[in-house]
Design a protein around this motif. Structure first.
Motif, PDB file in Angstrom:
ATOM      1  N   PRO A  69       0.458  -1.411   0.613  1.00  0.00           N
ATOM      2  CA  PRO A  69       0.175  -0.124   0.143  1.00  0.00           C
ATOM      3  C   PRO A  69       1.021   1.173   0.048  1.00  0.00           C
ATOM      4  CG  PRO A  69       0.491  -1.042   2.592  1.00  0.00           C
ATOM      5  CD  PRO A  69       0.666  -1.921   1.010  1.00  0.00           C
ATOM      6  N   ARG A  70       2.251   1.072   0.568  1.00  0.00           N
ATOM      7  CA  ARG A  70       2.965   2.233   0.273  1.00  0.00           C
ATOM      8  C   ARG A  70       3.964   1.816   0.126  1.00  0.00           C
ATOM      9  NH1 ARG A  70       0.528   2.010   5.424  1.00  0.00           N
ATOM     10  NH2 ARG A  70      -0.500   3.070   5.308  1.00  0.00           N
ATOM     11  N   ARG A  71       5.132   3.086   0.073  1.00  0.00           N
ATOM     12  CA  ARG A  71       6.853   2.492  -0.042  1.00  0.00           C
ATOM     13  C   ARG A  71       7.671   2.561   0.788  1.00  0.00           C
ATOM     14  NH1 ARG A  71       8.165   5.569  -5.286  1.00  0.00           N
ATOM     15  NH2 ARG A  71       5.932   6.369  -6.230  1.00  0.00           N
ATOM     16  N   THR A  72       8.418   1.683   1.322  1.00  0.00           N
ATOM     17  CA  THR A  72       9.297   1.267   1.763  1.00  0.00           C
ATOM     18  C   THR A  72      10.128   2.733   1.878  1.00  0.00           C
ATOM     19  OG1 THR A  72       9.156  -1.279   1.460  1.00  0.00           O
ATOM     20  CG2 THR A  72      11.186  -0.603   3.147  1.00  0.00           C
ATOM     21  N   TYR A  73      10.880   2.687   0.569  1.00  0.00           N
ATOM     22  CA  TYR A  73      11.965   3.378   0.653  1.00  0.00           C
ATOM     23  C   TYR A  73      11.524   5.111  -0.098  1.00  0.00           C
ATOM     24  CZ  TYR A  73      14.138  -0.336  -0.205  1.00  0.00           C
ATOM     25  OH  TYR A  73      14.698  -1.659   0.673  1.00  0.00           O
ATOM     26  N   PRO A  74      10.133   6.171   0.189  1.00  0.00           N
ATOM     27  CA  PRO A  74       9.700   7.020   0.082  1.00  0.00           C
ATOM     28  C   PRO A  74      11.037   8.353  -0.018  1.00  0.00           C
ATOM     29  CG  PRO A  74       9.013   7.310   2.627  1.00  0.00           C
ATOM     30  CD  PRO A  74       9.761   5.672   1.151  1.00  0.00           C
ATOM     31  N   GLN A  75      11.540   8.250   0.588  1.00  0.00           N
ATOM     32  CA  GLN A  75      12.935   9.091   0.815  1.00  0.00           C
ATOM     33  C   GLN A  75      14.113   9.171  -0.321  1.00  0.00           C
ATOM     34  OE1 GLN A  75      12.515   7.227   3.089  1.00  0.00           O
ATOM     35  NE2 GLN A  75      13.966   6.580   4.266  1.00  0.00           N
ATOM     36  N   TRP A  76      13.949   8.007  -0.131  1.00  0.00           N
ATOM     37  CA  TRP A  76      15.646   7.510  -0.824  1.00  0.00           C
ATOM     38  C   TRP A  76      15.783   7.648  -2.533  1.00  0.00           C
ATOM     39  CZ3 TRP A  76      17.473   2.276   1.011  1.00  0.00           C
ATOM     40  CH2 TRP A  76      17.850   2.043   3.049  1.00  0.00           C
ATOM     41  N   GLY A  77      14.892   8.354  -2.545  1.00  0.00           N
ATOM     42  CA  GLY A  77      14.770   8.949  -4.187  1.00  0.00           C
ATOM     43  C   GLY A  77      15.798   7.533  -5.088  1.00  0.00           C
TER      44      GLY A  77
END
Ligand SMILES: Cc1cc2nc3c(=O)[nH]c(=O)nc-3n(C[C@H](O)[C@H](O)[C@H](O)COP(=O)(O)O)c2cc1C
Length: 118
Positions: A69-77
């Motif tokens: 449902p959501r990302r594991t790495y939203p902030q990782w680019g």
């Protein structure tokens, strides 16, 4: 791949992935790549098609495909890290779902710490 070649690949990937809202992480170790791609399924599959056709590598395989449902790495680019050969081999052992009890992100962070940022 040489360091400049890797840097060029990563720069291209970061621009494309940012434009298509794809995030994840790429590891390189002595001639081998391992990559996590996250985004809308259609976008990820389209990019993966391009990556598979890239003549700079061969024997491309999918380790795991998971809908979340959501990302594991939203902030990782598109993070990119270079590992020594032995560490890369160890990383590959930890990639499959359920390889050990920890979530993928926790498993990968160990290797990020030991890596050279690209
Ligand atoms: C291991 C590996 C990973 C790659 N990852 C990405 C990526 O995440 N994003 C991207 O845009 N290109 C990535 N590329 C580059 C693509 O394969 C391809 O060169 C790029 O999308 C340009 O495609 P085009 O020549 O069809 O325009 C990767 C290439 C390799 C060898």
């Amino acid at each position: 791949m040489s360091y400049p070649e890797l840097r060029a690949l990563v720069a291209h990937a970061r621009a494309y992935n940012a434009a298509h809202d794809i995030t994840g992480i790429l590891f390189y170790g002595e001639g081998h790549f391992a990559q996590v791609l996250e985004g809308e399924q259609e976008e990820v599959e389209r990019l993966f098609g391009r990556i598979q056709r890239d003549a700079r590598h061969h024997d491309v395989t999918v380790v795991t495909r998971v809908a979340r449902p959501r990302r594991t790495y939203p902030q990782w680019g598109m993070a990119a890290h270079r590992l020594a050969e032995a560490q890369f081999a160890e990383l590959v052992r930890h990639l499959p779902e359920g390889a050990d009890a920890r979530p993928l992100k926790a498993r990968l962070e160990t290797f990020v710490i030991e890596s050279q940022r690209l």
